[in-house]
Design a protein around this motif. Structure first.
Motif, PDB file in Angstrom:
ATOM      1  N   SER A  95       0.790  -1.229  -0.100  1.00  0.00           N
ATOM      2  CA  SER A  95      -0.023  -0.119  -0.146  1.00  0.00           C
ATOM      3  C   SER A  95       0.917   1.349   0.010  1.00  0.00           C
ATOM      4  CB  SER A  95      -0.858  -0.080   1.201  1.00  0.00           C
ATOM      5  OG  SER A  95      -1.777  -1.104   1.370  1.00  0.00           O
ATOM      6  N   ILE A  96       1.942   1.245   0.763  1.00  0.00           N
ATOM      7  CA  ILE A  96       2.595   2.519   0.945  1.00  0.00           C
ATOM      8  C   ILE A  96       3.504   2.812  -0.215  1.00  0.00           C
ATOM      9  CG2 ILE A  96       4.616   1.292   2.108  1.00  0.00           C
ATOM     10  CD1 ILE A  96       4.552   3.979   3.934  1.00  0.00           C
ATOM     11  N   ARG A 118       2.866   7.700   4.059  1.00  0.00           N
ATOM     12  CA  ARG A 118       2.071   7.506   5.616  1.00  0.00           C
ATOM     13  C   ARG A 118       1.198   8.313   5.685  1.00  0.00           C
ATOM     14  NH1 ARG A 118       7.135   6.117   7.361  1.00  0.00           N
ATOM     15  NH2 ARG A 118       7.143   4.043   6.533  1.00  0.00           N
ATOM     16  N   MET A 119       1.399   9.623   5.722  1.00  0.00           N
ATOM     17  CA  MET A 119       0.291  10.786   5.981  1.00  0.00           C
ATOM     18  C   MET A 119      -0.816  10.559   5.146  1.00  0.00           C
ATOM     19  SD  MET A 119       2.062  14.434   6.504  1.00  0.00           S
ATOM     20  CE  MET A 119       1.055  15.312   5.219  1.00  0.00           C
ATOM     21  N   LEU A 121      -1.988   7.731   3.983  1.00  0.00           N
ATOM     22  CA  LEU A 121      -2.877   6.485   4.260  1.00  0.00           C
ATOM     23  C   LEU A 121      -3.559   6.717   5.513  1.00  0.00           C
ATOM     24  CD1 LEU A 121      -0.356   3.677   3.431  1.00  0.00           C
ATOM     25  CD2 LEU A 121      -2.324   4.016   2.765  1.00  0.00           C
ATOM     26  N   SER A 122      -2.977   7.465   6.702  1.00  0.00           N
ATOM     27  CA  SER A 122      -3.776   7.796   7.655  1.00  0.00           C
ATOM     28  C   SER A 122      -4.847   8.827   7.520  1.00  0.00           C
ATOM     29  CB  SER A 122      -2.767   8.033   8.699  1.00  0.00           C
ATOM     30  OG  SER A 122      -2.592   9.674   8.636  1.00  0.00           O
ATOM     31  N   GLY A 125      -7.711   6.650   6.503  1.00  0.00           N
ATOM     32  CA  GLY A 125      -8.014   5.749   7.417  1.00  0.00           C
ATOM     33  C   GLY A 125      -7.413   4.384   7.282  1.00  0.00           C
ATOM     34  N   ASN A 127      -3.996   3.524   8.554  1.00  0.00           N
ATOM     35  CA  ASN A 127      -2.860   3.571   9.062  1.00  0.00           C
ATOM     36  C   ASN A 127      -2.281   1.946   9.359  1.00  0.00           C
ATOM     37  OD1 ASN A 127      -4.919   5.092  10.027  1.00  0.00           O
ATOM     38  ND2 ASN A 127      -3.288   6.183  11.227  1.00  0.00           N
ATOM     39  N   ASN A 128      -3.101   1.000   9.198  1.00  0.00           N
ATOM     40  CA  ASN A 128      -2.741  -0.351   9.520  1.00  0.00           C
ATOM     41  C   ASN A 128      -2.093  -1.133   8.322  1.00  0.00           C
ATOM     42  OD1 ASN A 128      -2.916   0.166  12.146  1.00  0.00           O
ATOM     43  ND2 ASN A 128      -5.213  -0.480  12.526  1.00  0.00           N
ATOM     44  N   GLU A 130      -0.154  -0.245   5.756  1.00  0.00           N
ATOM     45  CA  GLU A 130       0.823   0.195   4.732  1.00  0.00           C
ATOM     46  C   GLU A 130       1.630  -1.018   4.233  1.00  0.00           C
ATOM     47  OE1 GLU A 130       2.924   2.858   7.608  1.00  0.00           O
ATOM     48  OE2 GLU A 130       4.718   1.830   7.025  1.00  0.00           O
ATOM     49  N   SER A 152      -1.556  12.127  -2.606  1.00  0.00           N
ATOM     50  CA  SER A 152      -0.102  12.267  -2.503  1.00  0.00           C
ATOM     51  C   SER A 152       0.433  13.370  -2.977  1.00  0.00           C
ATOM     52  CB  SER A 152       0.386  10.954  -2.970  1.00  0.00           C
ATOM     53  OG  SER A 152       0.953  10.800  -4.254  1.00  0.00           O
TER      54      SER A 152
END
Lengths: 254, 260
Positions: A95-96, A118-119, A121-122, A125, A127-128, A130, A152
């Motif tokens: 994902s990341i 990462r930002m 993705l959070s 929603g 965060n977990n 990535e 992004s």
């Protein structure tokens, strides 16, 4: 209300033909201010996806001019991001790394692009997720990754082509609410394509109904509700009456 | 439990096969130079173990070299052809012509050019391995998801970025399929090369060369044993390629993901 700092996207007499006699779009003119949320809705084959692709610069108009912040779409590309009908993630990237792809292609250094990814993705929603590969994600999660990827590059204009069409209604409603929340923070101009009248009204400042053969602007419906919009807006009488009005307009072009 | 039964079946069938083998030899009184028993083959393999190992290494060397050249050359050629349709159209028919020409006829030509021995064996192995890699890798480079291409277009990726981050990973499963096929062919190619263009350097020949020698001396058990060695070599080859395939793809490719 929407901050109005002049026209941001201008379409002037746009026509698109794929072959000589195949008039997909004709005489589309439209002025969109910064921060607006425009949704194109219409029957299958009315050219709404084509219109989005024209604005994105993925296609060239047969006639007419498109201005994006005073530039042609090809030159304005750094301001544009596109979310496709399918999530279109690269299956070999986590994902990341998928979210960071546009930054990678722009030559942003690894640490910087991963922090940004990462930002993002959070923000959607996830965060977990990535380190998960696309096959480990549900349809809704994949779409969230896809949106994070588009965001992004901090686009000024976000184009979404029926992004939630394949999702169940609950996921779709959630994603709609989250999309508006993300938009609150970073007021990008949005163009959206959907088949769902309720979705169109819940999200947009303006809903544009297209007729087909050839695709023309049939009706424009201004949506008066202020942001932030709460989920229960969908049950309010004003919303329902606008829903009925839009559905009637849509029926007229079928 | 499932694992035990899945192991049990091939063991039972193997034992049965060997029993039938012995049965036929005893029943029809077949002489050793026509059909040796499994025991005699193993004994022959053991007594000739030094020669066997030396020739297996020699053949293995030919197989690895020819295979490696085919993998690298095939990958590069496919990539070049994937990016220029004109080049593909100009080259592909002649690659097919080469593929259609039997190795039996190419072998003496290689011997004329390169002499008897390793270089010719490598060339023959290369010829046999090359085509499956080119065919599948080319189709891999060509069949990139159109939607993903649009994602790259939207990001204004350069052609080089598109190759590196999209086309090569997309083509990887196809390429590895070609490599797998080539891997099963490589030991056979090297043994064929031995057979057709081999020589005994310092008294050691490849497996194919050795097979001819055993045959001419009517050492049938040793001939069978050389078959056994060739078989093991092939399994070793295919096993290492399967491992490579797994290492490169198991994290993301459908063919290797275990879904519950």
């Amino acid at each position: 209300m929407i901050p109005n700092s002049g026209d941001c996207v201008i379409l002037e007499g746009i026509a698109k033909r794929f072959t000589k006699d195949d008039h997909v779009l004709e005489n589309i003119s439209l002025k969109v201010s910064k921060g607006e949320f425009i949704t194109f809705i219409g029957p299958s084959g009315c050219g709404k996806s084509t219109l989005l692709r024209l604005i994105a610069g993925l296609l060239k108009p047969s006639e007419g001019i498109i201005h994006i912040n005073g530039k042609t779409p090809e030159l304005a590309d750094s301001d544009l991001a596109f979310v496709f009908q399918d999530a279109n993630l690269l299956p070999w990237r986590k994902s990341i790394a998928n979210v960071a792809l546009p930054l990678l292609l722009r030559g942003v250094p690894k640490l910087e692009r991963e922090a940004k990814a990462r930002m993002m993705l959070s923000l959607v929603g996830l965060n977990n997720a990535e380190n998960k590969y696309p096959w480990q994600l549900s349809g809704g999660m994949k779409m969230r990754v896809s949106i994070a990827r588009a965001l992004s590059i901090s686009p000024k204009i976000l184009l979404l082509d029926e992004p939630f069409g394949a999702l169940d209604e609950i996921s779709r409603d959630h994603l709609n609410e989250d999309l508006l929340k993300i938009r609150e923070k970073d007021l990008f101009t949005t163009f959206f394509v959907t088949h769902s009248v309720a979705e169109a009204l819940f999200l947009s400042t303006r809903v544009i109904v297209l007729s087909r053969n050839p695709g023309r602007i049939h009706t424009t419906i201004d949506v008066p509700f202020s942001y932030p919009r709460k989920p229960d807006l969908r049950e309010s009488p004003e919303f329902l009456s606008l829903l009925a009005q839009t559905t009637r307009a849509l029926r007229a072009v079928l | 439990m499932k694992k035990i039964t899945s192991l049990l079946f091939p063991i039972v069938s193997g034992v049965a096969l060997i029993a039938i083998w012995y049965g036929i030899i005893i029943l029809f009184k077949i002489p050793i130079y026509v059909l040796p028993t499994p025991g005699q083959i193993i004994t022959a393999a053991w007594t000739e173990r030094h020669a066997m190992l030396a020739s297996a290494l020699l053949t293995g060397q030919g197989a690895v070299l020819g295979f490696t050249c085919a993998v690298v050359g095939g990958f590069l050629l496919s990539m070049i052809m994937a990016f220029s349709l004109r080049l593909k159209k100009s080259l592909y028919p002649y690659i097919l012509v080469l593929q259609m020409t039997p190795v039996i006829i190419l072998a003496p030509i290689f011997v004329l050019w390169l002499g008897q021995g390793l270089p010719s064996i490598v060339a023959i192995t290369f010829m046999i391995c090359f085509f499956p890699i080119v065919a599948s890798t080319t189709s891999g480079f060509m069949s990139v998801d159109k939607n993903l291409l649009e994602v790259f277009k939207m990001c204004h990726a350069t052609k080089l970025q598109e190759i590196r981050y999209l086309r090569i990973p997309s083509a990887m499963p196809y390429f590895l399929t070609g490599v797998k096929i080539a891997g099963t062919l490589a030991p056979i190619g090297a043994i064929t090369g031995d057979f057709l263009a081999g020589s005994a350097q310092n008294g050691v020949g490849g497996i194919g060369f050795m097979a001819i020698t055993y045959f001419s001396q009517l050492q049938t058990a040793s001939l069978y044993a050389s078959g056994l060695v060739a078989c093991l070599l092939g399994f070793g080859f295919v096993g290492s390629i399967s491992l490579l395939h797994w290492v490169l793809l198991h994290k993301w490719h459908d063919s290797l993901i275990k879904k519950e």
